[in-house]
Design an enzyme around this catalytic site. Structure first.
Site, mmCIF file in Angstrom:
data_model
loop_
_atom_site.group_PDB
_atom_site.id
_atom_site.type_symbol
_atom_site.label_atom_id
_atom_site.label_comp_id
_atom_site.label_asym_id
_atom_site.label_seq_id
_atom_site.Cartn_x
_atom_site.Cartn_y
_atom_site.Cartn_z
ATOM 1 N N ASP A 1 7.460 6.359 7.775
ATOM 2 C CA ASP A 1 7.398 5.445 9.484
ATOM 3 C C ASP A 1 5.575 6.271 9.539
ATOM 4 O O ASP A 1 5.362 7.634 9.625
ATOM 5 C CB ASP A 1 8.173 5.623 10.596
ATOM 6 C CG ASP A 1 7.679 4.447 11.397
ATOM 7 O OD1 ASP A 1 8.259 3.091 11.247
ATOM 8 O OD2 ASP A 1 7.105 4.866 12.414
ATOM 9 N N GLY B 1 -4.643 -0.888 5.666
ATOM 10 C CA GLY B 1 -4.479 -0.962 6.723
ATOM 11 C C GLY B 1 -5.456 -0.574 7.303
ATOM 12 O O GLY B 1 -6.652 -0.551 7.631
ATOM 13 N N TYR B 2 -5.700 0.925 8.056
ATOM 14 C CA TYR B 2 -6.536 1.711 8.663
ATOM 15 C C TYR B 2 -7.843 1.999 7.776
ATOM 16 O O TYR B 2 -8.822 2.313 8.711
ATOM 17 C CB TYR B 2 -6.595 2.484 10.113
ATOM 18 C CG TYR B 2 -5.218 1.434 10.693
ATOM 19 C CD1 TYR B 2 -6.677 0.811 12.029
ATOM 20 C CD2 TYR B 2 -4.102 1.567 10.718
ATOM 21 C CE1 TYR B 2 -5.949 0.119 12.614
ATOM 22 C CE2 TYR B 2 -3.506 0.920 11.867
ATOM 23 C CZ TYR B 2 -3.817 0.280 13.435
ATOM 24 O OH TYR B 2 -3.494 -0.366 13.230
ATOM 25 N N LYS C 1 -7.725 11.000 -1.922
ATOM 26 C CA LYS C 1 -6.436 10.243 -0.614
ATOM 27 C C LYS C 1 -5.465 11.407 -1.016
ATOM 28 O O LYS C 1 -4.951 11.559 -0.118
ATOM 29 C CB LYS C 1 -6.694 8.972 -0.843
ATOM 30 C CG LYS C 1 -5.634 8.175 0.444
ATOM 31 C CD LYS C 1 -5.883 7.249 1.033
ATOM 32 C CE LYS C 1 -4.469 7.012 1.992
ATOM 33 N NZ LYS C 1 -4.257 5.445 2.725
ATOM 34 N N ARG D 1 0.439 11.105 4.037
ATOM 35 C CA ARG D 1 1.430 10.404 3.027
ATOM 36 C C ARG D 1 1.334 11.503 1.971
ATOM 37 O O ARG D 1 3.010 12.279 1.284
ATOM 38 C CB ARG D 1 1.579 9.439 2.455
ATOM 39 C CG ARG D 1 2.914 8.547 2.046
ATOM 40 C CD ARG D 1 2.299 7.228 2.164
ATOM 41 N NE ARG D 1 2.688 6.896 3.780
ATOM 42 C CZ ARG D 1 1.314 6.401 3.745
ATOM 43 N NH1 ARG D 1 0.123 6.153 2.986
ATOM 44 N NH2 ARG D 1 1.385 5.402 5.311
ATOM 45 N N GLY E 1 0.826 -0.947 -0.009
ATOM 46 C CA GLY E 1 0.200 -0.041 -0.471
ATOM 47 C C GLY E 1 0.972 0.931 -0.055
ATOM 48 O O GLY E 1 0.460 2.366 -0.911
HETATM 49 P P1 IMP Z 1 5.406 1.573 9.595
HETATM 50 O O1 IMP Z 1 5.472 3.124 9.599
HETATM 51 O O2 IMP Z 1 5.812 0.825 8.755
HETATM 52 O O3 IMP Z 1 5.244 1.275 10.991
HETATM 53 O O4 IMP Z 1 3.286 1.254 9.962
HETATM 54 C C1 IMP Z 1 2.185 1.663 9.608
HETATM 55 C C2 IMP Z 1 0.949 1.696 9.864
HETATM 56 O O5 IMP Z 1 -0.067 2.318 10.181
HETATM 57 C C3 IMP Z 1 0.471 0.508 8.489
HETATM 58 O O6 IMP Z 1 0.969 -0.489 8.974
HETATM 59 C C4 IMP Z 1 -0.763 1.000 8.740
HETATM 60 O O7 IMP Z 1 -1.187 -0.464 9.258
HETATM 61 C C5 IMP Z 1 -1.085 2.029 9.329
HETATM 62 N N1 IMP Z 1 -0.932 2.958 8.253
HETATM 63 C C6 IMP Z 1 -0.017 4.104 8.184
HETATM 64 N N2 IMP Z 1 -0.134 4.837 6.503
HETATM 65 C C7 IMP Z 1 -1.827 4.805 6.591
HETATM 66 C C8 IMP Z 1 -2.480 4.749 5.425
HETATM 67 O O8 IMP Z 1 -2.735 5.305 4.597
HETATM 68 N N3 IMP Z 1 -3.397 3.873 5.339
HETATM 69 C C9 IMP Z 1 -4.190 2.839 6.463
HETATM 70 N N4 IMP Z 1 -2.869 3.156 7.748
HETATM 71 C C10 IMP Z 1 -1.598 3.607 7.075
#
Ligand code: IMP
Length: 203
Positions: free
Chosen positions: A67, A151-152, A173, A179, A13
């Site tokens: 992150d 993700g969420y 989005k 992001r 994603g």
């Molecule tokens: P990390 O940055 O690898 O620790 O993971 C960030 C986590 O936050 C992801 O696995 C998602 O669960 C969540 N996350 C971060 N950005 C998004 C987004 O744009 N949409 C949905 N979930 C997100």
């Protein structure tokens, strides 16, 4: 001509979004070699640096790390930096969403306020690390909505849209997301791009 940048992520994603957000200025390629480092930092910045530096140890090319996480006001900012592993280590997106929705069951209205945060770190040979941050305020939906994103996304409704990220288009989005905002700030710091035109950056 675009510069190739290795993205220290295997999250499909994130990879898909970063490619679209930074094209045509940067060519984002996911770094697939070796083991990703433990995300042992207590902040997005620390974790992004850990991820970027692990790839930097393997290549002199440009390296980018993201992150990010979801912070819920009523839960004192949880899941935050633990968003990817909220239900348990190695949890699926679905399990993480289910845990969060269950915790939010007793909350309504403003008590469901939340925000997404993303910190991007870019490492280039001969330059100090460049870090940018983007955030997106919104609310936690009562139930999952939409099929897109990751993700969420199915349970987060940004203030600037009336549907969850998972029910919005990629361009919608990108225009308001944490992001998207961080990526545009990164291009601005690099003096690449110009006025953001979502239509020209579809990917
Ligand atoms: P990390 O940055 O690898 O620790 O993971 C960030 C986590 O936050 C992801 O696995 C998602 O669960 C969540 N996350 C971060 N950005 C998004 C987004 O744009 N949409 C949905 N979930 C997100």
């Amino acid at each position: 001509m675009s510069v190739r940048v290795w993205l220290a992520s295997r999250n499909p994603g994130k990879v898909r979004e970063m490619k679209a957000l930074l094209a045509p200025y940067l060519e984002v390629c996911p770094w697939q070699r070796g083991q990703p480092p433990l995300e042992s930092g207590s902040s997005y910045l620390e974790n992004a640096l850990l991820k970027a530096q692990a790839v930097r140890a393997e290549t002199l090319d440009w390296v980018l790390a993201d992150d990010s996480g979801l912070e819920v006001e009523a839960l004192d900012g949880r899941p935050g930096v633990h968003s990817a592993r909220y239900a348990e280590e190695g949890a699926s997106d679905r399990e993480n969403r289910a845990k969060l929705l269950a915790e939010m069951a007793g909350f309504s209205g403003d008590a469901r306020r939340a925000r997404f945060v993303a910190v991007l770190v870019l490492l280039r040979l001969g330059y100090p690390a460049l870090a940018v941050e983007g955030s997106c305020p919104g609310t936690i939906a009562a139930a999952e909505q939409g099929e897109g994103g990751f993700g969420y996304d199915p349970i987060f409704v940004p203030d600037e849209l009336s549907v969850t990220f998972a029910a919005a288009s990629d361009l919608e989005k990108a225009a308001v997301s944490h992001r998207g905002r961080a990526a545009r700030q990164l291009l601005h710091e690099l003096q690449l791009g110009g006025v953001f035109d979502p239509g020209s950056r579809a990917g």
